[in-house]
Design an enzyme around this catalytic site. Structure first.
Site, PDB file in Angstrom:
ATOM      1  N   ARG A   7       1.731   0.168  15.245  1.00  0.00           N
ATOM      2  CA  ARG A   7       1.372   0.103  13.828  1.00  0.00           C
ATOM      3  C   ARG A   7       1.861  -1.207  13.221  1.00  0.00           C
ATOM      4  NH1 ARG A   7       5.951   4.063  10.976  1.00  0.00           N
ATOM      5  NH2 ARG A   7       4.876   3.490   9.072  1.00  0.00           N
ATOM      6  N   HIS A  56      13.446  11.362   4.322  1.00  0.00           N
ATOM      7  CA  HIS A  56      12.854  12.624   4.739  1.00  0.00           C
ATOM      8  C   HIS A  56      12.722  13.629   3.591  1.00  0.00           C
ATOM      9  CE1 HIS A  56      10.924  15.412   7.247  1.00  0.00           C
ATOM     10  NE2 HIS A  56      11.615  16.303   6.564  1.00  0.00           N
ATOM     11  N   LYS A  70       4.527  29.683   5.343  1.00  0.00           N
ATOM     12  CA  LYS A  70       3.633  29.356   4.236  1.00  0.00           C
ATOM     13  C   LYS A  70       2.163  29.399   4.673  1.00  0.00           C
ATOM     14  CE  LYS A  70       6.484  26.766   1.181  1.00  0.00           C
ATOM     15  NZ  LYS A  70       5.987  27.443  -0.011  1.00  0.00           N
ATOM     16  N   SER A 115      -0.926  27.452  -3.647  1.00  0.00           N
ATOM     17  CA  SER A 115      -0.577  28.858  -3.820  1.00  0.00           C
ATOM     18  C   SER A 115      -1.122  29.432  -5.121  1.00  0.00           C
ATOM     19  CB  SER A 115       0.947  29.038  -3.793  1.00  0.00           C
ATOM     20  OG  SER A 115       1.468  28.483  -2.611  1.00  0.00           O
ATOM     21  N   HIS A 144       0.842  -1.198   0.000  1.00  0.00           N
ATOM     22  CA  HIS A 144       0.000   0.000   0.000  1.00  0.00           C
ATOM     23  C   HIS A 144       0.882   1.256   0.000  1.00  0.00           C
ATOM     24  CE1 HIS A 144      -2.808   3.101   1.357  1.00  0.00           C
ATOM     25  NE2 HIS A 144      -2.029   3.309   2.408  1.00  0.00           N
ATOM     26  N   GLU A 201      12.229  12.844   0.727  1.00  0.00           N
ATOM     27  CA  GLU A 201      11.119  12.260  -0.030  1.00  0.00           C
ATOM     28  C   GLU A 201       9.766  12.788   0.465  1.00  0.00           C
ATOM     29  OE1 GLU A 201      10.727  10.399  -2.670  1.00  0.00           O
ATOM     30  OE2 GLU A 201       8.606   9.896  -2.418  1.00  0.00           O
ATOM     31  N   THR A 242       7.568  26.393   7.304  1.00  0.00           N
ATOM     32  CA  THR A 242       6.227  25.852   7.049  1.00  0.00           C
ATOM     33  C   THR A 242       5.177  26.809   7.583  1.00  0.00           C
ATOM     34  OG1 THR A 242       7.228  23.688   7.376  1.00  0.00           O
ATOM     35  CG2 THR A 242       4.831  23.765   7.199  1.00  0.00           C
ATOM     36  N   HIS A 266      15.216  11.973  12.747  1.00  0.00           N
ATOM     37  CA  HIS A 266      14.039  12.042  13.631  1.00  0.00           C
ATOM     38  C   HIS A 266      13.142  10.819  13.445  1.00  0.00           C
ATOM     39  CE1 HIS A 266      12.000  14.715  10.336  1.00  0.00           C
ATOM     40  NE2 HIS A 266      11.705  13.453  10.122  1.00  0.00           N
ATOM     41  N   HIS A 267      13.431  10.027  12.420  1.00  0.00           N
ATOM     42  CA  HIS A 267      12.710   8.761  12.270  1.00  0.00           C
ATOM     43  C   HIS A 267      13.347   7.661  13.096  1.00  0.00           C
ATOM     44  CE1 HIS A 267      10.152  10.194   8.951  1.00  0.00           C
ATOM     45  NE2 HIS A 267      11.196  10.942   8.651  1.00  0.00           N
ATOM     46  N   ASP A 276       7.328  23.092 -25.039  1.00  0.00           N
ATOM     47  CA  ASP A 276       7.151  21.715 -24.569  1.00  0.00           C
ATOM     48  C   ASP A 276       8.149  21.508 -23.437  1.00  0.00           C
ATOM     49  OD1 ASP A 276       6.983  18.747 -24.418  1.00  0.00           O
ATOM     50  OD2 ASP A 276       5.879  18.977 -26.298  1.00  0.00           O
ATOM     51  N   TRP A 309       7.406  -0.481   4.053  1.00  0.00           N
ATOM     52  CA  TRP A 309       7.945   0.227   2.881  1.00  0.00           C
ATOM     53  C   TRP A 309       9.352   0.727   3.167  1.00  0.00           C
ATOM     54  CZ3 TRP A 309       9.232   5.478   1.809  1.00  0.00           C
ATOM     55  CH2 TRP A 309       9.090   6.360   2.882  1.00  0.00           C
ATOM     56  N   TYR A 362       9.130  15.581   1.610  1.00  0.00           N
ATOM     57  CA  TYR A 362       8.956  16.933   1.066  1.00  0.00           C
ATOM     58  C   TYR A 362       8.719  16.914  -0.421  1.00  0.00           C
ATOM     59  CZ  TYR A 362       9.212  18.805   5.538  1.00  0.00           C
ATOM     60  OH  TYR A 362       8.889  19.064   6.828  1.00  0.00           O
ATOM     61  N   SER A 381      13.043   6.466 -13.464  1.00  0.00           N
ATOM     62  CA  SER A 381      11.947   7.282 -13.972  1.00  0.00           C
ATOM     63  C   SER A 381      11.909   8.649 -13.287  1.00  0.00           C
ATOM     64  CB  SER A 381      10.630   6.536 -13.764  1.00  0.00           C
ATOM     65  OG  SER A 381       9.550   7.408 -13.847  1.00  0.00           O
ATOM     66  N   SER A 382      12.010   8.648 -11.969  1.00  0.00           N
ATOM     67  CA  SER A 382      11.954   9.924 -11.238  1.00  0.00           C
ATOM     68  C   SER A 382      13.117  10.822 -11.584  1.00  0.00           C
ATOM     69  CB  SER A 382      12.019   9.690  -9.732  1.00  0.00           C
ATOM     70  OG  SER A 382      10.838   9.167  -9.284  1.00  0.00           O
TER      71      SER A 382
HETATM   72  C1  HEM Z   1       6.210  20.287  10.391  1.00  0.00           C
HETATM   73  C2  HEM Z   1       6.607  19.348   9.615  1.00  0.00           C
HETATM   74  C3  HEM Z   1       6.882  17.900  10.024  1.00  0.00           C
HETATM   75  C4  HEM Z   1       7.474  17.398  11.132  1.00  0.00           C
HETATM   76  C5  HEM Z   1       8.032  18.186  12.285  1.00  0.00           C
HETATM   77  C6  HEM Z   1       7.485  15.954  10.995  1.00  0.00           C
HETATM   78  C7  HEM Z   1       8.019  15.070  11.921  1.00  0.00           C
HETATM   79  C8  HEM Z   1       7.985  13.692  11.810  1.00  0.00           C
HETATM   80  C9  HEM Z   1       8.605  12.777  12.706  1.00  0.00           C
HETATM   81  C10 HEM Z   1       9.412  13.175  13.939  1.00  0.00           C
HETATM   82  C11 HEM Z   1       8.345  11.508  12.271  1.00  0.00           C
HETATM   83  C12 HEM Z   1       8.834  10.193  12.875  1.00  0.00           C
HETATM   84  C13 HEM Z   1       7.859   9.638  13.824  1.00  0.00           C
HETATM   85  C14 HEM Z   1       8.226   8.273  14.292  1.00  0.00           C
HETATM   86  O1  HEM Z   1       8.435   7.382  13.436  1.00  0.00           O
HETATM   87  O2  HEM Z   1       8.287   8.090  15.512  1.00  0.00           O
HETATM   88  C15 HEM Z   1       7.556  11.625  11.091  1.00  0.00           C
HETATM   89  C16 HEM Z   1       7.095  10.555  10.343  1.00  0.00           C
HETATM   90  C17 HEM Z   1       6.571  10.671   9.075  1.00  0.00           C
HETATM   91  N1  HEM Z   1       6.278  11.852   8.431  1.00  0.00           N
HETATM   92 FE1  HEM Z   1       6.490  13.723   9.186  1.00  0.00          FE
HETATM   93  N2  HEM Z   1       6.895  15.616   9.833  1.00  0.00           N
HETATM   94  C18 HEM Z   1       6.513  16.771   9.209  1.00  0.00           C
HETATM   95  C19 HEM Z   1       5.904  16.879   7.978  1.00  0.00           C
HETATM   96  C20 HEM Z   1       5.662  15.819   7.143  1.00  0.00           C
HETATM   97  C21 HEM Z   1       5.231  15.938   5.771  1.00  0.00           C
HETATM   98  C22 HEM Z   1       4.987  17.240   5.048  1.00  0.00           C
HETATM   99  C23 HEM Z   1       5.107  14.670   5.287  1.00  0.00           C
HETATM  100  C24 HEM Z   1       4.693  14.197   3.920  1.00  0.00           C
HETATM  101  C25 HEM Z   1       3.967  14.813   3.078  1.00  0.00           C
HETATM  102  C26 HEM Z   1       5.457  13.766   6.342  1.00  0.00           C
HETATM  103  C27 HEM Z   1       5.431  12.392   6.209  1.00  0.00           C
HETATM  104  C28 HEM Z   1       5.828  11.521   7.175  1.00  0.00           C
HETATM  105  C29 HEM Z   1       5.829  10.095   7.002  1.00  0.00           C
HETATM  106  C30 HEM Z   1       5.414   9.329   5.739  1.00  0.00           C
HETATM  107  C31 HEM Z   1       6.271   9.557   8.205  1.00  0.00           C
HETATM  108  C32 HEM Z   1       6.351   8.097   8.580  1.00  0.00           C
HETATM  109  C33 HEM Z   1       7.393   7.314   7.927  1.00  0.00           C
HETATM  110  C34 HEM Z   1       7.362   5.886   8.400  1.00  0.00           C
HETATM  111  O3  HEM Z   1       7.885   5.603   9.475  1.00  0.00           O
HETATM  112  O4  HEM Z   1       6.821   5.039   7.666  1.00  0.00           O
HETATM  113  N3  HEM Z   1       5.782  14.489   7.457  1.00  0.00           N
HETATM  114  N4  HEM Z   1       7.356  12.971  10.807  1.00  0.00           N
HETATM  115 CU   LIG Z   2      10.921  12.946   8.372  1.00  0.00          CU
END
Ligand code: HEM
Ligand SMILES: [Cu+2]
Lengths: 523, 289
Positions: free
Chosen positions: A448, A251, A329, A266, A75, A253, A326, A300-301, A104, A140, A255, A167-168
């Site tokens: 999870r 990370h 914005k 915008s 997924h 990614e 952020t 931070h992950h 183009d 993933w 963004y 591709s990307s």
């Molecule tokens: C203010 C902005 C953001 C902060 C401070 C933030 C912070 C975090 C942190 C600390 C985690 C890790 C949590 C953990 O696994 O314990 C996390 C996970 C995640 N964040 Fe954010 N994030 C932000 C914005 C975003 C944005 C804009 C996206 C995507 C469009 C995003 C997508 C994700 C995803 C996909 C995960 C999980 C990844 C995984 O473990 O599978 N985050 N974020």
């Molecule tokens: Cu992150």
């Protein structure tokens, strides 16, 4: 015919297959990307339905735990690489040449290839569902050593990721070359529409990080089949090293998955607020600083994995810093609406929904950024709630807003406004019903990626499952509206929206195959 | 768009090369996957896919070269190609960065941690008792058994000299092209290719030495992994670069390129210099320090 069609009569009129397989036209390729993305959105969505059906009540009901894990893994891979990224690339293809007044994309044949890799890559990925040992089930994020237990599927997954990466990267090179080299005279960098700006920076992030992902999965492959020990402590490597390399990609990614959405919003908010965007240049600088910061926050992950204390502190504070640009914005979007004469057509509804719900996801992100708190939240449904708020009512809503906003331009027909509003409200209600309760079960400790849970989490999970089925069904309405609009509907004017500004709105709706063969002059 | 006149941007008509490339690459990768799963047809499929990939790459590039020689491309197209090549090389830099990152991580962090550095004392005493941190290493389990390291001042130093010289000869060729002197152009290219081939020969000899006499293999713990993956991917790039240079040489012999328009030449030159710089990184961090 309009003045923009210089010599359409010179074009061949190839048959259906030849046209779509060999096309070098940015509009055709954009359409291919968008339809492919819609298809993948439903494939990935079906997998989400399996997950939520299993979690409807505690206990094991429908699927084997291993298959459940395959569903969460597939997924995510399909939604990220198959739905959201191709949707943005499709929008880039359709819009960037028109927005900068170019004829183009800069490298049209390469552009065709970037798209035509994807169906092959995803066929490879999806074929793993039928292989001995099943589809990949380690998440993933593909952490070793767990992921190395994948069966026959393993090399197929790795190589499909390589293909998606090619591709990307090729697609992004094209975007950068187009933006840097195809602008009409007078279109200086700081006159570029924000969608173009955000894509320029996104493309840079992609070119910088996709190769790193390619490297990481290559190391996985050699660890499994060629006896290397990158991720094995017995040989002096470290499984945690994979996490560092992966998140150095991962990370930025996230963004990549949101910056083009910022660009879209915008455009839409100023149009329906009938005011110019507040703080254009601060938007550009904020986007650039987000991109820069995204390279120095990856761990931070990994707060709970065991890092030196300075590491925890550094990554905690750098992550929190991202909230500043952020916030700039979000402030600008709100300031744009302030005292505007607003109307709420479907694109605007989605855009306003984006601003509110994306911000909610940003707040939970800030909570997760606090390292000591993350020790509690990590790997729980709280994280799932966080990233679904930024990705579904964030990225996906922005893509749908873009669909409603530009579909009249692309097809020459207005979509059905009533149905569009229904789609918005159903989606918004159900998306919150799905993901809001996940905050609560997450904070209470529900992990999870597990097919079963303790009894005290039942009500919230049932709510989430009902919400997700409702959300899934509502998207059928979206597909219906899109195809209805392609086939017919009220004629759209060239400007389409009263407040719309930008080069694409000066072209006929629908625009002829070749536009701006003679570049417009920008004052 | 023939009727747009001299100065319009060239948009190619529909092309089958991209889809053929995708089919070929997929054949190659599915074949490789099957091979790794020990399915017998995998090997044949992989080689068929490889042959197809090379064939269609050749055809695609041929089309572009012919278009270029017919004067289809104006300056703006040329600039698009330049941006394209520049960002492509940047993506390659990042690919190598992943492996250099792994090397750095192992040397500076994971190996010392297994040896008990920092707050990792118990990692050492409980999990890998008796392991002393050092570099190079094949890890606490001594994977692959006793081995000898690859010194910097034998073949690798020669290789460094070869590649650096090839950078100079290529620059001589480039100047020849700019000043329309065919002799330095042709002989500069020939010398560059020969130096590249010599480099690959030395690299092959070095690999042979490592496997036959030093017991240094891909499976020699993290040292073997980083050593062979970094030098291996680099060697692959040298090979590709040498092939591209050969194509350029043939094009020069056929009278392609002018002092004003020679993007193909410059693109390959950039690539070659990039491969050069990667080698310097390898020489310093893999062999020397
Ligand atoms: C203010 C902005 C953001 C902060 C401070 C933030 C912070 C975090 C942190 C600390 C985690 C890790 C949590 C953990 O696994 O314990 C996390 C996970 C995640 N964040 Fe954010 N994030 C932000 C914005 C975003 C944005 C804009 C996206 C995507 C469009 C995003 C997508 C994700 C995803 C996909 C995960 C999980 C990844 C995984 O473990 O599978 N985050 N974020
Ligand atoms: Cu992150």
């Amino acid at each position: 015919m309009s003045t923009a069609t210089v010599d359409d009569h010179h074009d061949e009129h190839p048959g259906f297959f030849k046209r779509w397989i060999t096309t070098t036209n940015h509009k055709d390729i954009g359409t291919l990307y968008l339809l492919f993305s819609l298809l993948m959105f439903f494939v990935g969505g079906a997998m989400a339905m399996v997950i939520r059906a299993e979690l409807y009540i505690p206990g094991l009901q429908w699927v084997e735990p291993g298959f459940f894990n395959s569903m969460t893994t597939m997924h995510a891979l399909i939604m990220i690489f198959g739905a959201v990224m191709p949707a943005f690339t499709g929008l880039a293809n359709w819009l960037i040449p028109m927005m900068v007044g170019g004829c183009d994309m800069a490298l049209p044949r390469l552009n065709n290839w970037s798209f035509w890799i994807l169906p092959f890559a995803f066929t490879m990925l999806l074929s793993t569902l039928f292989m001995p040992g099943g589809a990949p089930a380690g998440g993933w994020t593909m952490y070793p050593p767990l992921v190395l237990q994948t069966g026959n599927a393993f090399p197929f997954v790795i190589f499909s990721i390589h293909l998606m990466g090619i591709s990307s990267i090729m697609g992004s090179i094209n975007v950068v070359a187009t933006i840097l080299n195809m602008r009409a005279p007078g279109m200086t960098l700081l006159k570029m529409p924000l969608f173009v700006w955000t894509w320029l920076i996104t493309a840079y992030l992609l070119i910088a990080t996709m190769p790193v992902l390619a490297g990481a999965v290559t190391m996985l492959l050699t660890d499994k089949y060629f006896a290397t020990s990158f991720f094995s402590a017995a040989g002096g490597g470290d499984p945690v090293m994979f996490q560092h390399i992966f998140w150095f990609f991962g990370h930025p990614e996230v963004y990549i998955l949101i910056l083009p959405a910022f660009g879209i919003v915008s455009h839409i908010i100023p149009t329906f607020a009938r005011k110019p965007l507040f703080g254009y240049s601060s938007m550009v600088y904020a986007t650039a600083s987000i991109a820069f910061l995204s390279f120095i926050v990856w761990a931070h992950h990994m707060f709970t994995v065991g890092m030196p204390l300075v590491g925890e502190l550094f990554f905690m504070f750098s992550t929190m810093l991202i909230a500043v640009p952020t916030g700039v914005k979000v402030f600008n979007w709100i300031a744009t609406m302030w005292r505007g004469s607003m109307t709420f057509e479907t694109p605007m509804l989605f855009a306003v929904g984006f601003v509110i719900m994306f911000t909610l996801g940003g707040f939970s992100g800030l909570m997760l950024a606090i390292a000591p708190a993350d020790f509690q939240y990590h790997d729980t449904y709280f994280v799932v709630a966080h990233f679904h708020y930024v990705l579904v009512p964030g990225a996906v809503f922005a893509i749908m807003a873009a669909g409603y906003f530009w579909l009249p331009k692309w097809t020459g027909h207005m979509y059905n406004e009533t149905l569009g509003k229904w789609h918005f409200w159903l989606s918004t209600i159900f998306v919150n019903l799905t993901f809001f309760p996940m905050h609560f079960v997450g904070l209470a400790g529900m992990p999870r990626r597990i097919p079963d849970y303790s009894l005290q989490f039942t009500e919230f999970n049932t709510m989430a499952s009902i919400g997700s089925f409702g959300f899934g069904l509502s998207q059928l309405l979206f597909a219906f509206i899109v195809f209805q609009t392609i086939r017919g509907g009220k004629k759209a004017t060239d400007q389409v929206w009263e407040g719309a500004e930008g080069l694409e709105w000066t072209l006929p709706s629908p625009p002829p195959a070749h536009t701006f063969d003679v570049p417009p002059v920008i004052k | 768009m023939s009727s747009h006149g001299e100065n319009s941007y060239y948009i190619p008509h529909g092309s089958y090369w991209p889809i053929f490339m995708s089919v070929s690459l997929t054949t190659l990768l599915v074949g490789f996957s099957l091979l790794l799963n020990e399915v017998p047809v995998g090997q044949i499929m992989m080689f068929v896919g490889l042959a197809m990939t090379l064939f269609f790459m050749f055809q695609w590039f041929r089309t572009v070269v012919l278009e270029s020689e017919h004067g289809t491309y104006n300056e703006q197209v040329d600039l698009s190609f330049r941006w394209g090549m520049f960002w492509f090389i940047f993506s390659e830099v990042m690919f190598f960065a992943a492996f250099f990152g792994a090397l750095y991580y192992a040397r500076i962090l994971s190996v010392p941690w297994i040896g008990g550095a920092g707050s990792e004392l118990t990692t050492n005493t409980q999990l890998w008792a008796g392991f002393e941190s050092m570099w190079p290493t094949n890890g606490p389990a001594e994977l692959g058994g006793d081995y000898k390291i690859m010194g910097a001042w034998g073949l690798p130093a020669i290789n460094t000299a070869l590649l650096l010289t090839s950078g100079v000869t290529l620059t001589i060729a480039h100047h020849g092209l700019l000043e329309n002197h065919r002799k330095p152009l042709i002989w500069g290219l020939v010398a560059t290719i020969l130096l590249g081939v010599l480099f690959m020969a030395c690299q092959a000899l070095e690999y042979y030495e490592a496997y036959a006499h030093l017991n240094l293999k891909l499976s020699t713990g993290v040292y073997g992994s980083t050593f062979f993956m970094l030098t291996g991917f680099h060697g692959m790039h040298v090979t590709i670069g040498a092939i591209m240079l050969t194509v350029i040489l043939f094009r020069v012999l056929r009278g392609h390129f002018t002092p004003e328009q020679h993007f193909g030449f410059e693109a390959v030159a950039w690539y070659w210099h990039f491969v050069d710089v990667v080698w310097l990184g390898l020489f310093i961090f893999v062999y020397w320090l």
